[in-house]
Each structure stands twice: as C-alpha cells, then as structure tokens.
Design an enzyme around this catalytic site. Sequence first.
Site, PDB file in Angstrom:
ATOM      1  CG  ASP A  23       1.008 -12.566 -17.373  1.00 52.64           C
ATOM      2  OD1 ASP A  23       0.665 -11.403 -17.119  1.00 52.64           O
ATOM      3  OD2 ASP A  23       2.441 -13.046 -17.181  1.00 52.64           O
ATOM      4  CD  GLU A  47       5.655  -9.726 -21.273  1.00 56.31           C
ATOM      5  OE1 GLU A  47       4.787 -10.106 -20.336  1.00 56.31           O
ATOM      6  OE2 GLU A  47       6.392  -8.701 -21.161  1.00 56.31           O
ATOM      7  CD  GLU A  77      -0.654 -13.244 -12.846  1.00 62.23           C
ATOM      8  OE1 GLU A  77      -0.521 -14.229 -12.152  1.00 62.23           O
ATOM      9  OE2 GLU A  77      -1.288 -12.172 -12.307  1.00 62.23           O
ATOM     10  CG  HIS A 135       1.147  -6.864  -8.313  1.00 63.03           C
ATOM     11  ND1 HIS A 135       0.776  -7.818  -9.159  1.00 63.03           N
ATOM     12  CD2 HIS A 135       2.242  -6.641  -8.899  1.00 63.03           C
ATOM     13  CE1 HIS A 135       1.087  -8.019 -10.343  1.00 63.03           C
ATOM     14  NE2 HIS A 135       2.318  -7.155 -10.266  1.00 63.03           N
ATOM     15  NE  ARG A 154      -6.577 -12.652  -8.296  1.00 64.69           N
ATOM     16  CZ  ARG A 154      -7.080 -11.231  -8.864  1.00 64.69           C
ATOM     17  NH1 ARG A 154      -6.083 -10.426  -9.077  1.00 64.69           N
ATOM     18  NH2 ARG A 154      -8.151 -11.023  -8.500  1.00 64.69           N
ATOM     19  CG  HIS A 178      -0.757  -2.849  -6.990  1.00 65.22           C
ATOM     20  ND1 HIS A 178      -2.142  -3.128  -7.026  1.00 65.22           N
ATOM     21  CD2 HIS A 178      -0.386  -3.429  -8.177  1.00 65.22           C
ATOM     22  CE1 HIS A 178      -2.564  -3.711  -8.184  1.00 65.22           C
ATOM     23  NE2 HIS A 178      -1.281  -3.750  -9.160  1.00 65.22           N
TER      24      HIS A 178
HETATM   25  C1  UD1 Z   1      -3.736  -7.406 -12.286  1.00 68.59           C
HETATM   26  C2  UD1 Z   1      -3.202  -8.674 -13.022  1.00 68.59           C
HETATM   27  C3  UD1 Z   1      -1.747  -9.094 -12.985  1.00 68.59           C
HETATM   28  C4  UD1 Z   1      -0.864  -7.859 -13.165  1.00 68.59           C
HETATM   29  C5  UD1 Z   1      -1.266  -6.736 -12.242  1.00 68.59           C
HETATM   30  C6  UD1 Z   1      -0.379  -5.665 -12.860  1.00 68.59           C
HETATM   31  C7  UD1 Z   1      -4.880 -10.365 -13.510  1.00 68.59           C
HETATM   32  C8  UD1 Z   1      -5.803 -11.355 -12.641  1.00 68.59           C
HETATM   33  N1  UD1 Z   1      -4.044  -9.818 -12.476  1.00 68.59           N
HETATM   34  O1  UD1 Z   1      -3.380  -7.667 -10.975  1.00 68.59           O
HETATM   35  O2  UD1 Z   1      -1.481 -10.032 -13.732  1.00 68.59           O
HETATM   36  O3  UD1 Z   1       0.451  -8.444 -13.128  1.00 68.59           O
HETATM   37  O4  UD1 Z   1      -2.558  -6.369 -12.567  1.00 68.59           O
HETATM   38  O5  UD1 Z   1      -0.469  -4.504 -11.771  1.00 68.59           O
HETATM   39  O6  UD1 Z   1      -5.197 -10.007 -14.591  1.00 68.59           O
HETATM   40  N2  UD1 Z   1      -7.322  -1.273  -8.077  1.00 68.59           N
HETATM   41  C9  UD1 Z   1      -7.544   0.076  -8.156  1.00 68.59           C
HETATM   42  N3  UD1 Z   1      -7.390   0.958  -9.109  1.00 68.59           N
HETATM   43  C10 UD1 Z   1      -6.360   0.371 -10.056  1.00 68.59           C
HETATM   44  C11 UD1 Z   1      -5.865  -0.704 -10.208  1.00 68.59           C
HETATM   45  C12 UD1 Z   1      -6.282  -1.721  -9.345  1.00 68.59           C
HETATM   46  O7  UD1 Z   1      -8.267   0.470  -7.247  1.00 68.59           O
HETATM   47  O8  UD1 Z   1      -6.072   1.545 -10.848  1.00 68.59           O
HETATM   48  C13 UD1 Z   1      -7.727  -2.045  -7.208  1.00 68.59           C
HETATM   49  C14 UD1 Z   1      -9.270  -2.614  -7.459  1.00 68.59           C
HETATM   50  O9  UD1 Z   1      -9.838  -2.694  -6.219  1.00 68.59           O
HETATM   51  C15 UD1 Z   1      -9.357  -3.724  -8.255  1.00 68.59           C
HETATM   52  C16 UD1 Z   1      -8.273  -4.371  -7.373  1.00 68.59           C
HETATM   53  O10 UD1 Z   1      -7.138  -3.346  -7.192  1.00 68.59           O
HETATM   54  O11 UD1 Z   1     -10.434  -4.635  -8.123  1.00 68.59           O
HETATM   55  C17 UD1 Z   1      -7.563  -5.798  -8.191  1.00 68.59           C
HETATM   56  O12 UD1 Z   1      -7.214  -5.561  -9.699  1.00 68.59           O
HETATM   57  P1  UD1 Z   1      -6.844  -6.580 -10.734  1.00 68.59           P
HETATM   58  O13 UD1 Z   1      -6.475  -6.215 -11.695  1.00 68.59           O
HETATM   59  O14 UD1 Z   1      -8.002  -7.582 -10.604  1.00 68.59           O
HETATM   60  O15 UD1 Z   1      -5.663  -7.659  -9.944  1.00 68.59           O
HETATM   61  P2  UD1 Z   1      -4.230  -6.824  -9.791  1.00 68.59           P
HETATM   62  O16 UD1 Z   1      -3.624  -7.461  -8.503  1.00 68.59           O
HETATM   63  O17 UD1 Z   1      -4.069  -5.457 -10.007  1.00 68.59           O
HETATM   64  N1  UDP Z   2       5.337   0.870 -12.209  1.00 70.56           N
HETATM   65  C1  UDP Z   2       5.090   2.197 -12.431  1.00 70.56           C
HETATM   66  N2  UDP Z   2       4.908   2.770 -11.346  1.00 70.56           N
HETATM   67  C2  UDP Z   2       4.926   2.190  -9.832  1.00 70.56           C
HETATM   68  C3  UDP Z   2       5.353   0.911  -9.943  1.00 70.56           C
HETATM   69  C4  UDP Z   2       5.799   0.373 -11.109  1.00 70.56           C
HETATM   70  O1  UDP Z   2       4.916   2.767 -13.353  1.00 70.56           O
HETATM   71  O2  UDP Z   2       4.545   2.828  -9.085  1.00 70.56           O
HETATM   72  C5  UDP Z   2       5.867   0.225 -13.730  1.00 70.56           C
HETATM   73  C6  UDP Z   2       7.318  -0.506 -13.780  1.00 70.56           C
HETATM   74  O3  UDP Z   2       8.310   0.187 -14.340  1.00 70.56           O
HETATM   75  C7  UDP Z   2       6.916  -1.811 -14.791  1.00 70.56           C
HETATM   76  C8  UDP Z   2       5.255  -1.783 -14.452  1.00 70.56           C
HETATM   77  O4  UDP Z   2       4.909  -0.891 -13.733  1.00 70.56           O
HETATM   78  O5  UDP Z   2       7.012  -1.158 -15.944  1.00 70.56           O
HETATM   79  C9  UDP Z   2       5.170  -3.061 -13.461  1.00 70.56           C
HETATM   80  O6  UDP Z   2       3.864  -3.104 -13.230  1.00 70.56           O
HETATM   81  P1  UDP Z   2       3.376  -4.371 -12.289  1.00 70.56           P
HETATM   82  O7  UDP Z   2       4.431  -4.584 -11.215  1.00 70.56           O
HETATM   83  O8  UDP Z   2       2.111  -3.745 -11.567  1.00 70.56           O
HETATM   84  O9  UDP Z   2       2.899  -5.595 -12.991  1.00 70.56           O
HETATM   85  P2  UDP Z   2       3.769  -6.867 -13.613  1.00 70.56           P
HETATM   86  O10 UDP Z   2       4.809  -6.498 -14.369  1.00 70.56           O
HETATM   87  O11 UDP Z   2       4.217  -7.822 -12.240  1.00 70.56           O
HETATM   88  O12 UDP Z   2       2.814  -7.479 -14.341  1.00 70.56           O
END
Ligand code: UD1
Ligand code: UDP
Length: 375
Positions: A98, A120, A134, A216, A218, A249
């Site tokens: 999602d 999923e 999502e 994390h 939003r 995160h």
């Molecule tokens: C995203 C997904 C969310 C998912 C989550 C898992 C969307 C809108 N959101 O949220 O559904 O649950 O990932 O973790 O698709 N960033 C880094 N390095 C990384 C990852 C993120 O620096 O490896 C920072 C960057 O500044 C980036 C920001 O996090 O722009 C947001 O990343 P984004 O994927 O847009 O949103 P998440 O909150 O990570």
């Molecule tokens: N996870 C990881 N390292 C971390 C925290 C979480 O590998 O430091 C794994 C966790 O076991 C799970 C997945 O990341 O499988 C969950 O990711 P996240 O919470 O970012 O996203 P969501 O599942 O909410 O979309």
Amino acid sequence: MKKKNLIVFGTRPEAIKMAPLVKEFQIYQDIFETKVCITAQHREMLDQVLDFFEITPDYDLNLMKPNQNLYSLTADIITGLKTILEEFKPDYVYVHGDTTTTMASSIAAFYSGAKVCHVEAGLRTFNKRSPFPEEVNRSVAGSICDYHFSPTITSKSNLLRENISEESILVTGNTVIDALHFSSEKVTSKNYSDEEVVMLKNIVSTSKRLVLVTGHRRENHGQGFINICQALKEIAITNEDVEVIYPVHLNPNVQKPVYELLNDIDNVKLINPLSYPAFVWLMNQSYLIITDSGGVQEEAPSLGKPVLVMRDTTERPEAVDAGTVLLVGTDKNKIVKETQKLLDKEENYLLMSKLHNPYGNGKACGQIVNFIKAL
Ligand code: UD1
Ligand code: UDP
C-alpha cells in the site's frame, strides 16, 4: 517461451515481503524470466534489506529525495517505470501492499498492458484518512490488479465485497512469515555472523525489561509524535527496570521530534534503523513492543510478543482478535496506562504473549508461484 515477470518495490517493508518471492521465482528460471525493479522510494533502509537477502536489482529508479512529497514521488514513479516497461515488456508485474510505489506502479503496469498482481491484497480499514495515504493506495491497486494474493480470509472477504471476482483471489498467508523463516535459517547457519547483532548485544541491558519501539506513520506526524515521545519519556522515567530501545525511522518528520524529546534519558536508547535480522533478534529479546508499523503487527504474534499499536485503526484485525495486539492510538495517557498494565500485571502480560500465527505458515510465495505457473 518463458513468461516474463517484473517485481517492483520501493520501501523497506515491501522489500522484506517481496524478497522471498524473488527467491522463489529464481528457482524456476526454466519457466520464468524474472527481473527486479526498485523505485528506491527508500534508499538506505531499502539497501539494508537488499544486502541481507542478496538481491541485485535489474533496474534502480533511484528516486528518493530528502523529505519527499507524494505528488512528485507519484509522478516520478509512473514516468520512471514507462521506459522499463516498454523495454522489458513483462507479462506479469508484481506490486506489494500500500505504498506510493505500489499505487503508482500498478497504474504504470496497467498502462503497459501487463497483467498486474497484488501481493498482500485486500487489507482495509475503510477509513481513507487512516492510514494515510495507504488505505487509498491499496484500494487503487486492488481495483487495477488482475490477480490478488490475500494474506487472510478476512482480506479476501474485503475484496469480494468490492466485487473482485473470486477466481482472481488466492489466500496465501503473508509473505512476511516466509521472510521471517528465511531470516532465521540464514542467521542460524554456520558461517553467518552479523555485526549489528554483535553491536546490539553490547548495548542491550540484560538486567532490564526491553520495550522495543518503532513509528513512522504520516498521520502521526506532528502532535501524534510529540504525544508518543512524551509517553515513552514517562514510561522510562517511572520504570527504572525498563529499557526503551527505538531504532528511529529516517523520515525527518520522525527524526526531529524523537531526537529532540528523547535524547537525554538514561534508559532510552535511540539507534539507527536496523538490518532485518538484527531487528528480528531485538524483537525476540523484547518484553513488549510499541509500534505503529504494519509489518511488526504481523511478525510479533508469531514470536509471542505483546504489541501496543499507536493507531486508532488497523487493517490487521486478526492479531487483535487473537488478543496479542491492542490499539492504543496516540493519546499519551492511554499509551502509558496500557504499557503500565503489561509491566505491572503478569496475568495481563501472559494473556497477550501467547504465540499465534494468523498470518500464515511461511509458504505464501510457493503458492503465488504455483498460481502463476498454472495460468
Ligand atoms: C513510506 C510509505 C509507508 C510505509 C513506510 C515504511 C508512502 C506514502 N509511505 O513512508 O506506507 O509504511 O514507507 O517505512 O508510500 N528516508 C531516508 N532514507 C530512507 C528512507 C526514508 O532518508 O532509506 C527519508 C527521506 O527524507 C524521505 C523520507 O524519509 O524523503 C520519507 O520517505 P517516504 O517513503 O516518502 O515516507 P515514509 O514515511 O518512509
Ligand atoms: N524493521 C527492520 N528494521 C528496523 C525496524 C523494522 O528491518 O529497524 C522491519 C520489521 O521487522 C518489519 C518492517 O521493517 O518487517 C516494517 O517496516 P515499517 O515499519 O517501516 O513499515 P510498515 O510495515 O509499517 O509499512
């Protein structure tokens, strides 16, 4: 002629849950030509997963920007995928879950004429603002996809209610359980050693009960995270026999409040996001888990760990029904109260720490591949 598969993902959880599918398709190279495309909506957190599962993507859109927004991310994914879809011409495109990558990739794949497969599929809260964005992302993907791999009977029923045809849905369990099994086999194999687990063994207190935290979402940015941090601070200060460990995160909207509000408390340890095996190790060591994560809600019940979910809704009712997951929202007092109940009352703790496996037996990917083979 071999069937051509393109597996697309972009964030940490999609990578964890699609990695076992990549591995499963690789077994059948005589039947399928399978390529992996990452949008790199996440960068460091995605690369950690690719390293552990030893997956080298065939295409890397490398899209992540600091504090990215949904508009340009969506546009960049759709236009970035166009070239790849036109060059590789897959028969099947696989998307997961999602995220923005899921929604935008399913649209691009549909434009290309490929059959689109949703892994999923069918999770719903029926509240389009929670989780945001999502719930809408997975509904859009659901309406576009040709085949739907649902983790549970409940998620299948959600799709049937949306008039998705029954023959296009397969209940498989969640591929995250396949990933968990892969991880524990690899970690226990003879030649494996993990630097992060060694680091964790040095910092985790053996005399305190470990409360593991992740967050994390939003919709929790802003006041939600302030409340969460205030609750964690109170829990840590009130309970000297507890240690809070929080792999934070990398989203700046999470990093800022968490480091500002929790940096100077002795029994709160803020650390970088962990590799998958190190995080699984830490879940196993924990007394309880406080999170807003989707994936953690699925993994923890199969490890027998109680989970307090800092959300008002969940698309994963199975573990709530089984009694191992409790929704506590982002109200400071409610988080503190429910955590304290688990810390103070053994009977509460025992009720929530029973082992359950509502999300499958770790054979989801085998079933998906068999389904596609039979088409
Ligand atoms: C995203 C997904 C969310 C998912 C989550 C898992 C969307 C809108 N959101 O949220 O559904 O649950 O990932 O973790 O698709 N960033 C880094 N390095 C990384 C990852 C993120 O620096 O490896 C920072 C960057 O500044 C980036 C920001 O996090 O722009 C947001 O990343 P984004 O994927 O847009 O949103 P998440 O909150 O990570
Ligand atoms: N996870 C990881 N390292 C971390 C925290 C979480 O590998 O430091 C794994 C966790 O076991 C799970 C997945 O990341 O499988 C969950 O990711 P996240 O919470 O970012 O996203 P969501 O599942 O909410 O979309």
